[in-house]
Design a protein around this motif. Structure first.
Motif, short mmCIF file in Angstrom:
data_model
loop_
_atom_site.label_atom_id
_atom_site.label_comp_id
_atom_site.label_asym_id
_atom_site.label_seq_id
_atom_site.Cartn_x
_atom_site.Cartn_y
_atom_site.Cartn_z
N SER A 107 -56.77 15.37 -40.60
CA SER A 107 -57.22 16.76 -40.48
C SER A 107 -58.01 17.18 -41.72
O SER A 107 -57.81 16.65 -42.82
CB SER A 107 -56.03 17.70 -40.28
OG SER A 107 -55.40 17.45 -39.04
N GLN A 108 -58.90 18.16 -41.53
CA GLN A 108 -59.81 18.59 -42.59
C GLN A 108 -59.59 20.06 -42.95
O GLN A 108 -58.94 20.81 -42.23
CB GLN A 108 -61.26 18.39 -42.13
CG GLN A 108 -61.62 16.95 -41.77
CD GLN A 108 -61.63 16.03 -42.97
OE1 GLN A 108 -62.11 16.41 -44.05
NE2 GLN A 108 -61.09 14.83 -42.80
N TYR A 150 -56.25 22.40 -43.13
CA TYR A 150 -55.21 21.60 -42.48
C TYR A 150 -55.01 20.24 -43.15
O TYR A 150 -54.17 19.46 -42.71
CB TYR A 150 -55.58 21.37 -41.01
CG TYR A 150 -55.96 22.62 -40.28
CD1 TYR A 150 -55.01 23.60 -39.99
CD2 TYR A 150 -57.27 22.85 -39.90
CE1 TYR A 150 -55.36 24.76 -39.33
CE2 TYR A 150 -57.64 24.01 -39.23
CZ TYR A 150 -56.69 24.96 -38.95
OH TYR A 150 -57.04 26.12 -38.30
N PHE A 184 -50.47 21.92 -33.05
CA PHE A 184 -51.56 22.04 -32.09
C PHE A 184 -52.04 23.49 -31.94
O PHE A 184 -53.02 23.74 -31.25
CB PHE A 184 -51.09 21.56 -30.71
CG PHE A 184 -50.90 20.07 -30.60
CD1 PHE A 184 -51.99 19.21 -30.56
CD2 PHE A 184 -49.63 19.53 -30.52
CE1 PHE A 184 -51.83 17.84 -30.45
CE2 PHE A 184 -49.45 18.16 -30.40
CZ PHE A 184 -50.55 17.32 -30.37
N ASP A 190 -56.47 23.76 -35.58
CA ASP A 190 -56.97 22.42 -35.90
C ASP A 190 -57.47 21.73 -34.63
O ASP A 190 -57.10 22.11 -33.51
CB ASP A 190 -55.84 21.60 -36.53
CG ASP A 190 -56.33 20.35 -37.25
OD1 ASP A 190 -57.56 20.13 -37.33
OD2 ASP A 190 -55.46 19.60 -37.75
N GLU A 191 -58.31 20.70 -34.80
CA GLU A 191 -58.79 19.92 -33.66
C GLU A 191 -57.66 19.12 -33.04
O GLU A 191 -56.93 18.41 -33.75
CB GLU A 191 -59.91 18.98 -34.10
CG GLU A 191 -61.17 19.69 -34.57
CD GLU A 191 -62.27 18.71 -34.96
OE1 GLU A 191 -62.12 17.51 -34.66
OE2 GLU A 191 -63.26 19.16 -35.55
N GLU A 192 -57.51 19.20 -31.72
CA GLU A 192 -56.42 18.51 -31.05
C GLU A 192 -56.48 17.00 -31.28
O GLU A 192 -55.44 16.36 -31.48
CB GLU A 192 -56.46 18.79 -29.54
CG GLU A 192 -55.31 18.12 -28.79
CD GLU A 192 -55.29 18.44 -27.32
OE1 GLU A 192 -54.67 17.67 -26.56
OE2 GLU A 192 -55.88 19.46 -26.91
N SER A 193 -57.68 16.43 -31.28
CA SER A 193 -57.80 14.99 -31.48
C SER A 193 -57.29 14.57 -32.86
O SER A 193 -56.68 13.50 -33.01
CB SER A 193 -59.26 14.55 -31.31
OG SER A 193 -60.10 15.22 -32.26
N ALA A 194 -57.50 15.42 -33.86
CA ALA A 194 -57.01 15.13 -35.21
C ALA A 194 -55.49 15.18 -35.25
O ALA A 194 -54.85 14.30 -35.86
CB ALA A 194 -57.61 16.11 -36.21
N ARG A 200 -53.41 14.71 -32.79
CA ARG A 200 -52.86 13.55 -32.07
C ARG A 200 -52.95 12.28 -32.91
O ARG A 200 -52.02 11.46 -32.91
CB ARG A 200 -53.58 13.37 -30.73
CG ARG A 200 -53.26 14.46 -29.74
CD ARG A 200 -53.54 14.08 -28.30
NE ARG A 200 -53.11 15.16 -27.43
CZ ARG A 200 -51.86 15.36 -27.03
NH1 ARG A 200 -50.92 14.50 -27.41
NH2 ARG A 200 -51.52 16.37 -26.25
#
Length: 281
Positions: A46-47, A50, A57, A61-65, A67
């Protein structure tokens, strides 16, 4: 990275694998059938605010990150992310008995429940997960009946004594004897960092006997109070029948270590979430 341990006492072990870093309790590590740990900020993808091992979730934050963070943490700690069961924390004292049909709730499928701040299980392989950024994680191991528990205890949960509620639920469901339990208080905000108003203290005065007030809180000249959630939850454990020598303390404050652990107070709410995990193999 320099870590600030409370009163310079390191009470938890630091573990690292593939750059993923997590914390464990020495007293829990003697049980070969139990996997447990508390995540840190280190080792994820995460960036921004985060960075980097965010496990929420729902904070933007981006969900793909997120996960990928779960995948990395699970692989490092030694379980499958598909076996995780997550809480739905709303500062209640509700404790859910987690069964096989809950496997993957909040990770691979939606949770069919709301308002769950504590979870217990005796199903091998199910990984209980609760989430933090200053509130208090509570860990439980019943080595006799091979059952575990995890509960989230902010100030409201502490006033409601969710630690005692969790012990009672384990006794009811698994015939747990409180004197045989091992318990731990997780990384969270220390008394030096936790300023609260008098309306919060009034509820602690109602919940705890007056003889404990001096160790639970003190009043500052400005009328604010410093509250000790660690000691409050330790006292709840003792009152629930857990032996003092079987209680592990964290020795590390989230707010004192904002680069190592997420802290809501230190970041003014701009942060990810840490996770507490426990499973019976």
């Amino acid at each position: 990275m320099k870590i600030k341990w409370y009163k310079d006492k390191q009470l938890m072990n630091i573990n690292q694998k593939n750059k993923v870093t997590w914390l464990t309790y020495p007293a829990f590590e003697k049980f070969p059938g139990i996997v447990h740990g508390f995540s840190t900020r280190l080792g994820g993808v995460s960036q921004g605010i985060y960075e980097s091992m965010n496990l929420s979730f729902t904070r933007g934050d981006e969900e793909s990150a997120v996960r990928e963070n779960y995948r990395r943490l699970s692989a490092a700690m030694g379980f499958s992310m598909e076996d995780i069961v997550t809480s739905d924390q709303t500062h209640t004292t509700n404790v859910r008995v987690v069964t096989e049909e809950d496997r993957g709730n909040g990770i691979t499928k939606p949770r069919p429940y709301t308002d769950v701040d504590g979870m217990i299980t005796n199903v091998p392989g199910l990984v209980l997960a609760t989430f933090y950024a200053d509130c208090v994680p509570l860990f439980f191991i019943d080595p006799v009946h091979r059952a575990v528990g995890l509960s989230h205890s902010g100030w409201r949960g502490t006033v409601g004594k969710i630690g005692k509620v969790t012990v009672e639920k384990m006794t009811e469901e698994f015939q747990t004897d409180p004197s045989e339990l091992y318990a731990a208080i997780g990384p969270s905000i220390c008394q030096d960092c936790y300023e609260v108003s008098e309306d919060v203290i009034d509820q602690f005065r109602e919940a705890f006997e007056e003889k404990y007030w001096d160790v639970l809180f003190y009043r500052k000249p400005d009328g604010k109070y410093q509250l000790n959630l660690w000691e409050a939850n330790r006292r709840i454990f003792l009152d629930a029948g857990i032996k003092e020598e079987r209680i592990s303390m964290p020795g590390i404050c989230t707010c004192c270590n904002p680069l190592f652990l997420y802290s809501h107070r230190a970041s003014h709410g701009k942060r990810g979430n840490l996770g507490a995990f426990i499973t019976v193999r």
